[in-house]
Design an enzyme around this catalytic site. Structure first.
Site, PDB file in Angstrom:
ATOM      1  CE  LYS A   9      -4.451  -1.518   0.760  1.00  0.00           C
ATOM      2  NZ  LYS A   9      -5.142  -2.295   1.756  1.00  0.00           N
ATOM      3  CE  LYS A  37      -6.456 -10.314  -2.594  1.00  0.00           C
ATOM      4  NZ  LYS A  37      -6.388 -10.242  -1.135  1.00  0.00           N
ATOM      5  CE  LYS A  84     -14.045  -5.696  -1.700  1.00  0.00           C
ATOM      6  NZ  LYS A  84     -14.118  -5.318  -0.345  1.00  0.00           N
TER       7      LYS A  84
END
Ligand code: TRP
Length: 324
Positions: free
Chosen positions: A113, A195, A198
């Site tokens: 991140k 992965k 959304k």
């Protein structure tokens, strides 16, 4: 016999996708009878990445509706909002004071991140994210934590914190273990080496309509390299194994073997079984979201139950560390 204590949470981001479902939420539902369960919405964790107040409020309630519509039962499990049990942050502060910064800096999620963010805007909450997670679990003396494999490293840190605390001040906490599922990781439909996420239409959301599911699957990548081994096809077959019948799976598997498969057939079959799997969920979720009073009641009740346990742990901790 006393049941083991199970704790887990989901961040209040946008809606969960089928990877979240297979990776974590499905396990929550299956474990409700066998464990003393605490499930929460990690709204404070959501604040570690950029967020909008309006969205935060909305998605917190949406995750609650998701939980209940999928089958979490407020009568069986304690279901609550993290920020409504202030003892989480209280314990997190105490844990912050025994956690080496070096341990936090080596966390993969933090490094990932942080590398996406400009160095000056990395906030302290992002670094301390796993400390709050340790508090989430240990506040209830959680022993078992169902999580996706991306959270295993954070749980390892929870065990380190537990051990450090117990060694320094006397035994209060257990060492929580992850409960991993056997399901393979669900990958992005369009970039199957990553992965499922959304965003970008590469993930199937639980609340997607049958048409949306079909549309997304039609865009799925099937052949990613020439050697016949394809991450995209593996991903679709993995999903069919979860959502389809054994007969369907074997049918397409044998077609794959003799190279007669038409991927559009596989995709449409998969779209149908996924849409059916979540048909009742979609209905129930809509009903719940139309009843904010009921949702508020569930949260108030959950917060009350959680706080009564949390208070005991905090008293014990304060006594051990010398806080008056
Ligand atoms: N970090 C977890 C995730 O992103 C959510 C979470 C917060 C959690 N606190 C937790 C999971 C405590 C398990 C236990 O999925």
């Amino acid at each position: 016999m006393k049941k083991q204590i199970l704790v887990s949470g989901l961040r209040a981001t946008s809606e969960p996708h089928i990877g979240n479902y297979l990776g974590a939420i499905r396990q929550f539902i299956e474990k409700q009878d066998d464990y003393d369960c605490y499930f929460f919405i990690a709204d404070l964790h959501t604040m570690t990445t950029p967020f909008e107040p309006k969205e935060l409020r909305k998605s917190s309630l949406a995750v609650l509706a998701d939980y209940i519509a999928l089958g979490l039962d407020p009568k069986k499990s304690t279901i609550f909002l993290q920020s409504q049990v202030p003892q989480h942050t209280e314990l997190a502060w105490i844990f912050n004071c025994i956690t080496p910064v070096s341990e936090l800096q080596r966390m993969t999620q933090f490094k990932d991140k942080a590398s996406e963010t400009n160095a000056k805007s990395i906030n302290a909450g992002l670094l301390n994210y796993p400390v709050l997670m340790a508090a989430d679990v240990l506040l209830y003396k959680g022993e078992v934590v169902p999580v996706g494999d991306d959270q295993v490293q954070h749980l390892e840190l929870s065990r380190i914190i537990s051990r450090k605390f117990n060694n320094a001040f006397g035994k209060v906490f257990p060492e929580p273990k992850p409960l991993l599922n056997k399901t393979a990781r669900v990958m992005s439909l369009t970039e199957p080496t990553k992965k499922m996420s959304k965003t970008g239409g590469a993930g199937i959301l639980l609340n997607d309509s049958p048409e949306e599911i079909k549309k997304k699957l039609r865009k799925a990548v099937t052949a990613t390299d020439a050697k016949g081994k394809s991450a995209g096809v593996d991903n679709l077959m993995g999903l069919l194994k979860e959502f389809g019948t054994e007969g369907q799976y074997e049918f397409f598997q044998s077609q794959l073997k003799d190279n007669t498969i038409q991927f559009s057939h596989l995709k449409d079959a998969l779209a149908e079984v996924i849409a059916n799997h979540f048909a009742k969920f979609r209905e129930k979720r809509a009903k719940l979201l139309a009843d904010p009073e009921y949702l508020a009641e569930v949260l108030a009740d959950g917060a009350r139950k959680a706080q009564s346990i949390a208070n005991k742990t905090i008293s014990e901790v304060k006594e051990k560390v010398g806080l008056l």
